[in-house]
Design an enzyme around this catalytic site. Structure first.
Site, short mmCIF file in Angstrom:
data_model
loop_
_atom_site.label_atom_id
_atom_site.label_comp_id
_atom_site.label_asym_id
_atom_site.label_seq_id
_atom_site.Cartn_x
_atom_site.Cartn_y
_atom_site.Cartn_z
N THR A 1 0.82 -1.21 0.00
CA THR A 1 0.00 0.00 0.00
C THR A 1 0.86 1.26 0.00
OG1 THR A 1 -0.12 0.03 2.43
CG2 THR A 1 -1.90 -1.11 1.23
N GLU B 1 -4.46 4.19 3.56
CA GLU B 1 -3.50 3.47 2.74
C GLU B 1 -4.22 2.90 1.52
OE1 GLU B 1 -1.76 0.32 5.02
OE2 GLU B 1 -3.51 0.15 6.31
#
Length: 317
Positions: free
Chosen positions: A207, A256
């Site tokens: 991420t 994220e």
């Protein structure tokens, strides 16, 4: 669009202008109605359209303990104001000293003397000057006194007036689709990609973690389909997680984004660390929950990615 940061940046020999005034947080469709009217009126008068806005938000100066969270940062506010076709935006540094001007002094010194306004376009709920003592009627009186026309714009909205407050409410509930309907575009955050705990990478879902100082309201905890826009303006489909990672007993809220179908590992130009990126929220997929065991979490994340891919593919068409 010209961007004047402070009154000293305004040209001394200002051509005639049509002025509008507001905080314009979010630059939602209600704001755009006023801004569009200002642009139209300016073109009809062969004048320049100018928006006056403020930083910080007046509420942060007068009541910081209860001031609303800002929907967007200054960079996005300026970019969005430019997108409506304004000729210029004047950003005034808002202080208690500035706020202590009388309503007439504000109009005379800035709108008349500084901006050479031939017309002012505002909503009927406009307030200005010390203690918000100036209203639409008083603006009309001052227009007659100083020689500019005052044009009122009606509120936008059927059952409820479109407002920044309404946008905040929808984002707080995770209703990013409803917020986008008010804004006229997807809600976005902007910030630097920073290193996190690398749990996503360990689970097979790397991420891009937004800096905690990123601008824009963080929507409610949950998983969203959306887009990551990098510094090269490339749009990447993404599954976005907002929350404190309850499976790992997290505390701080983080944003994220896992880029879907990202290039193969090792592609150097896909390193987003240190970049200023934009994260756009398109659709809420599910709330944030804690899972018992890593396998259950990985299974759910795989489903999230598949669902986000489908949502974004439909949006493209």
């Amino acid at each position: 669009m010209h961007y004047w940061k402070g009154l000293d940046a305004v040209p001394a020999d200002m051509a005639p202008t049509v002025v509008t005034i507001g905080n314009f947080d979010g630059v939602h469709l209600g704001h755009c109605e006023v801004l569009d009217a200002a642009v139209t009126q300016a073109k009809a008068r062969s004048a320049q359209s100018v928006a006056i806005t403020f930083d910080p938000h007046p509420a942060l100066v007068h009541r910081p303990e209860s001031a609303p969270e800002l929907i967007m940062g200054i960079a996005d506010r300026i970019d969005t104001l430019a997108s409506v076709g304004l000729d210029a935006t004047l950003m005034i540094h808002y202080t208690l000293e500035f706020a202590d001007q009388s309503a007439e002094e504000f109009v005379r010194s800035i709108i008349v003397e500084k901006l050479n306004a031939v017309a002012v376009v505002v909503g009927h709920d406009v307030r200005f000057g010390r203690g918000n003592s100036g209203d639409f009627g008083y603006m009309q009186e001052l227009g007659a006194k100083y020689g500019f026309e005052v044009i009122g714009v009606e509120d936008v909205g059927d059952k409820r007036r479109l407002s920044s407050t309404w946008v905040r409410e929808e984002l707080a509930a995770g209703n990013v689709e409803a917020a986008a309907a008010i804004l006229g575009r997807p809600h976005r955050m902007r910030g630097e990609v920073v290193h996190g705990h690398a749990r996503g990478r360990e689970l097979g879902f790397p991420t891009a973690n937004l800096d905690p100082e990123a601008t824009g309201i963080i929507p409610a905890d949950g998983v969203y389909a959306g887009w990551v826009i990098d510094e090269a303006e490339v749009r990447w489909p993404a599954a976005i997680s907002v929350g404190s990672n309850p499976t790992f007993d997290g505390v701080s809220r983080v944003v994220e984004a896992h880029v879907i179908d990202r290039p193969e590992e090792g592609v150097e130009d896909f390193d987003l660390y240190g970049q200023q990126i934009v994260v756009e929220f398109i659709s809420h997929l599910r709330p944030m929950v804690a899972y018992r065991g890593i396998e259950a979490l990985i299974e759910q994340m795989t489903e999230d990615v598949d669902q986000a891919r489908a949502v974004l593919a439909a949006e493209r068409h």
